[in-house]
Design a protein around this motif. Structure first.
Motif, short mmCIF file in Angstrom:
data_model
loop_
_atom_site.label_atom_id
_atom_site.label_comp_id
_atom_site.label_asym_id
_atom_site.label_seq_id
_atom_site.Cartn_x
_atom_site.Cartn_y
_atom_site.Cartn_z
N GLN A 43 19.02 -30.72 22.11
CA GLN A 43 19.97 -31.74 22.55
C GLN A 43 21.10 -31.24 23.63
O GLN A 43 20.97 -31.66 24.67
CB GLN A 43 20.91 -32.08 21.40
CG GLN A 43 21.94 -33.02 21.83
CD GLN A 43 22.76 -33.62 20.44
OE1 GLN A 43 22.41 -33.23 19.49
NE2 GLN A 43 23.98 -34.46 21.12
N ASP A 44 20.99 -29.58 23.39
CA ASP A 44 21.64 -29.08 24.75
C ASP A 44 20.94 -29.09 25.74
O ASP A 44 21.32 -29.62 27.02
CB ASP A 44 21.86 -27.45 24.21
CG ASP A 44 22.37 -26.48 25.33
OD1 ASP A 44 23.42 -26.87 26.01
OD2 ASP A 44 21.80 -25.53 25.54
N ASN A 45 19.59 -28.98 25.81
CA ASN A 45 18.49 -28.92 27.04
C ASN A 45 18.39 -30.26 27.55
O ASN A 45 18.40 -30.57 28.91
CB ASN A 45 17.23 -28.33 26.67
CG ASN A 45 17.26 -26.74 26.56
OD1 ASN A 45 18.18 -26.36 26.91
ND2 ASN A 45 16.31 -26.22 25.79
N ILE A 46 18.36 -31.48 26.77
CA ILE A 46 18.54 -32.81 27.23
C ILE A 46 19.75 -32.98 28.06
O ILE A 46 19.77 -33.63 29.06
CB ILE A 46 18.48 -33.83 26.01
CG1 ILE A 46 16.96 -33.48 25.27
CG2 ILE A 46 18.60 -35.22 26.29
CD1 ILE A 46 16.85 -34.16 23.95
N ALA A 47 20.88 -32.69 27.43
CA ALA A 47 22.02 -32.84 28.17
C ALA A 47 21.88 -32.13 29.48
O ALA A 47 22.57 -32.76 30.53
CB ALA A 47 23.26 -32.42 27.63
N ARG A 48 21.56 -30.89 29.57
CA ARG A 48 21.23 -30.36 30.93
C ARG A 48 20.55 -31.06 31.86
O ARG A 48 20.75 -31.08 32.85
CB ARG A 48 20.62 -28.91 30.68
CG ARG A 48 21.56 -27.90 30.02
CD ARG A 48 21.40 -26.50 30.33
NE ARG A 48 21.87 -25.63 29.25
CZ ARG A 48 22.00 -24.07 29.25
NH1 ARG A 48 21.37 -23.51 30.23
NH2 ARG A 48 22.39 -23.46 28.46
N MET A 49 19.20 -31.59 31.48
CA MET A 49 18.26 -32.23 32.01
C MET A 49 19.03 -33.61 32.71
O MET A 49 18.84 -33.97 34.00
CB MET A 49 17.08 -32.78 31.41
CG MET A 49 16.17 -31.44 31.33
SD MET A 49 14.70 -31.91 30.49
CE MET A 49 14.87 -32.19 28.88
N LEU A 50 19.97 -34.11 32.02
CA LEU A 50 20.64 -35.44 32.25
C LEU A 50 21.70 -35.11 33.29
O LEU A 50 21.71 -35.78 34.42
CB LEU A 50 21.31 -35.91 31.09
CG LEU A 50 20.47 -36.94 30.12
CD1 LEU A 50 21.29 -36.95 28.79
CD2 LEU A 50 19.72 -37.86 30.59
N ARG A 51 22.25 -34.02 33.13
CA ARG A 51 23.17 -33.39 34.35
C ARG A 51 22.48 -33.18 35.38
O ARG A 51 23.08 -33.70 36.36
CB ARG A 51 23.96 -32.46 33.62
CG ARG A 51 25.33 -31.97 34.60
CD ARG A 51 26.16 -30.78 33.89
NE ARG A 51 25.16 -29.59 33.67
CZ ARG A 51 25.48 -28.48 33.07
NH1 ARG A 51 26.27 -28.57 32.18
NH2 ARG A 51 24.52 -27.45 33.01
N GLU A 52 21.48 -32.61 35.45
CA GLU A 52 20.92 -31.84 36.83
C GLU A 52 20.19 -33.12 37.41
O GLU A 52 19.94 -33.17 38.64
CB GLU A 52 19.69 -30.90 36.37
CG GLU A 52 20.39 -29.74 35.77
CD GLU A 52 21.41 -29.06 36.58
OE1 GLU A 52 21.17 -29.04 37.96
OE2 GLU A 52 22.44 -28.57 36.17
N CYS A 53 19.81 -34.25 36.60
CA CYS A 53 19.33 -35.61 37.26
C CYS A 53 20.26 -36.36 37.85
O CYS A 53 19.99 -37.41 38.52
CB CYS A 53 18.41 -36.35 36.25
SG CYS A 53 16.86 -35.53 35.81
N GLY A 54 21.65 -35.92 37.76
CA GLY A 54 22.71 -36.86 38.39
C GLY A 54 23.22 -37.57 37.07
O GLY A 54 24.30 -38.38 37.71
N ASN A 55 22.92 -37.83 36.03
CA ASN A 55 23.61 -38.73 35.11
C ASN A 55 24.59 -38.07 34.27
O ASN A 55 24.40 -37.69 33.18
CB ASN A 55 22.16 -39.15 34.06
CG ASN A 55 22.73 -40.51 33.34
OD1 ASN A 55 23.93 -40.79 33.32
ND2 ASN A 55 21.68 -40.96 32.63
N VAL A 56 25.41 -37.82 34.95
CA VAL A 56 26.70 -36.72 34.40
C VAL A 56 27.35 -37.64 33.21
O VAL A 56 27.69 -37.15 32.13
CB VAL A 56 27.77 -36.59 35.50
CG1 VAL A 56 28.86 -36.02 34.99
CG2 VAL A 56 27.20 -35.91 36.66
N PRO A 57 27.37 -38.99 33.41
CA PRO A 57 28.11 -39.83 32.14
C PRO A 57 27.24 -39.49 30.70
O PRO A 57 27.86 -39.23 29.77
CB PRO A 57 28.11 -41.09 32.51
CG PRO A 57 28.36 -41.00 34.02
CD PRO A 57 27.51 -40.12 34.26
N ALA A 58 26.14 -39.51 30.94
CA ALA A 58 25.27 -39.46 29.65
C ALA A 58 25.20 -37.86 29.28
O ALA A 58 25.22 -37.69 27.99
CB ALA A 58 23.75 -39.88 30.27
#
Length: 486
Positions: free
Chosen positions: A131-146
């Motif tokens: 879950q931590d890595n998924i959140a990082r991927m979302l952030r690096e893709c620009g999907n900061v709210p998710a």
């Protein structure tokens, strides 16, 4: 999976190109043994996944027959372009990675209630890391709210069943995410709390404590007013840099990231603390960070691009500092910054997409650099040709504002000078002063206007012009080229 040979094959790239043109869905598959390794990496190493994905470059693809390779590459260049195709491949690949990881996480959580207690503990731990890595991927893709929502959920889960170290790691990542969401006050509170707890629990020279030290310094360096936080940010950066040099070495990626961040702080020092010595120190640090990150990672890695971006901003700031009344900002420094920012914009577009905040930031910096270069010119005599002006100031023309600016520059440059340039390159016929309609240079709109080519699909649209159909012509872009326009 960590060395995807298919992405080096031109015919595979052709299939990816066709996928993008038709809007088809991208599916990836691999052998069971590779899928197992891939899933393990998703759980254990976001950094490795990020490095592998960011290193892909479809322009380097090859074919067994050179004629096939040339045909594929030329068609891609003629239509979508490698920058746009790289962007599509990267964004779709990251989307697939995120979706695959989310499915894996759901499967893990579904298994947990029925598992023996000993096996359950390991799966719970793996699910939290995933879950931590998924959140990082979302952030690096620009999907900061998710990413923020995922980290807040993870934080609550860790409070119930995680270790103190994992809980603090999540606090740190949530603070970084809040910072990207411009929630500076909450991010500041979390960073300070996390740093205090890590230093107490692990000691000030532990890798996690140094990470929090560096991250808090980054936040302080971006906080307003800068005069209030500059000295504290500098002290924290120097502490983190010294600690990382002693524990993991001067050439470690984490050390170089801190070096780049300290260089940025010195380059952007508030007026009350700005000095030539700060700029000289920043110059050395920027060069060290960029050189080291390119060597340790590669030019297209997000951390390297960040360092390149801030080095270019440093050159712009130096040019401003060296401003003289008779010469204006240093043209040499601005030209160097302009060239570097163009490369960063292209690579960030390829790696994270045009709409990503980092790409937009580099585009804004590029426009500001162009403005400063124009400001330093008293007239347009520095441009020998209209093409020179276009290549330096008008690389992108895809919206109303940019076309208005182009018209303004043309009026200042001179229509007659531009006409001479177009004639010299055979775009305009010297005798008739009309656009040429041959194959080289190839002007599809001129060819349509004189009837050398036609677009039967536009006949109905043309009829709608009624009495104006003899004066105007409606033509269309290829569908795959529409994406170049805003």
């Amino acid at each position: 999976w960590h060395d995807p040979v298919p992405f080096t094959r031109a015919w595979v790239i052709w299939e990816l190109y066709c996928t993008s043109v038709t809007g088809a869905r991208l599916h990836l598959t691999m052998r069971k043994s590779e899928m197992k390794k891939f899933n393990e990496t998703l759980v254990n190493s976001f950094v490795k996944v990020q490095t592998i994905v960011s290193s892909l470059d479809v322009s380097k693809s090859e074919a067994y027959h050179k004629v096939d390779q040339d045909m594929i590459h030329n068609e891609i260049k003629r239509t979508i372009g490698f920058t746009r195709l790289n962007e599509l491949v990267q964004t779709r690949l990251m989307q697939w990675l995120t979706e695959t990881a989310q499915v894996q996480l759901q499967q893990m959580r579904a298994q947990i209630p029925t598992m023996p207690s000993q096996a359950r503990e390991e799966v719970v731990s793996n699910s939290l890391r995933l879950q931590d890595n998924i959140a990082r991927m979302l952030r690096e893709c620009g999907n900061v709210p998710a990413a923020e929502a995922s980290y807040r959920d993870l934080l609550e889960r860790l409070k119930k069943q995680g270790s103190a170290s994992d809980l603090l790691s999540c606090m740190n990542q949530l603070a970084v995410t809040l910072q990207k969401a411009s929630k500076m006050e909450e991010a500041m509170k979390l960073h300070r709390e996390c740093l205090a707890k890590r230093s107490h629990l692990l000691g000030p020279l532990h890798a996690d404590s140094l990470q929090s030290t560096s991250n808090l310094a980054v936040l302080l360096s971006q906080s307003k007013p800068p005069e209030k936080y500059f000295l504290e940010a500098r002290e924290l950066f120097e502490r983190a840099m010294d600690g990382r040099e002693k524990t993991i070495g001067p050439d470690h990626v984490s050390t170089l990231y801190t070096v780049s961040s300290l260089a940025r702080l010195l380059s952007e020092a508030p007026p009350s603390t700005r000095s030539r010595s700060n700029f000289e120190a920043a110059e050395t640090l920027h060069d060290r960070a960029v050189t080291g990150l390119i060597r340790k990672l590669h030019e297209g890695h997000p951390l390297t691009l960040s360092a390149l971006h801030h080095q270019a901003l440093h050159w712009m700031a130096r040019a401003h500092m060296e401003d003289t009344q008779d010469q204006g900002p240093s043209k040499e420094l601005l030209s160097k910054a302009l060239e570097q920012l163009r490369g960063v914009v292209n690579l960030r577009t390829e790696k994270v997409g045009r709409q990503h905040p980092d790409t937009i930031a580099s585009e804004n910096a590029l426009r500001e650099c162009q403005r400063l270069l124009r400001q330093g010119r008293q007239n347009d005599t520095l441009y020998a040709t209209w093409q020179d002006l276009v290549q330096e100031e008008l690389q992108t023309l895809n919206n109303l504002e940019q076309f208005r600016y182009a018209r303004s520059r043309l009026r200042h440059f001179g229509v007659d000078k531009m006409l001479t340039d177009l004639i010299s390159r055979n775009i305009v016929d010297k005798s008739s002063l009309t656009l040429t309609t041959g194959m080289s240079p190839f002007n599809i709109f001129a060819r349509l206007a004189v009837g050398v080519m036609s677009q039967p699909q536009m006949a109905e649209e043309q009829r709608k012009l009624g009495p104006y159909s003899n004066k105007f012509m409606i033509v269309s872009n290829r569908p795959e080229n529409d994406q170049h326009w805003e």
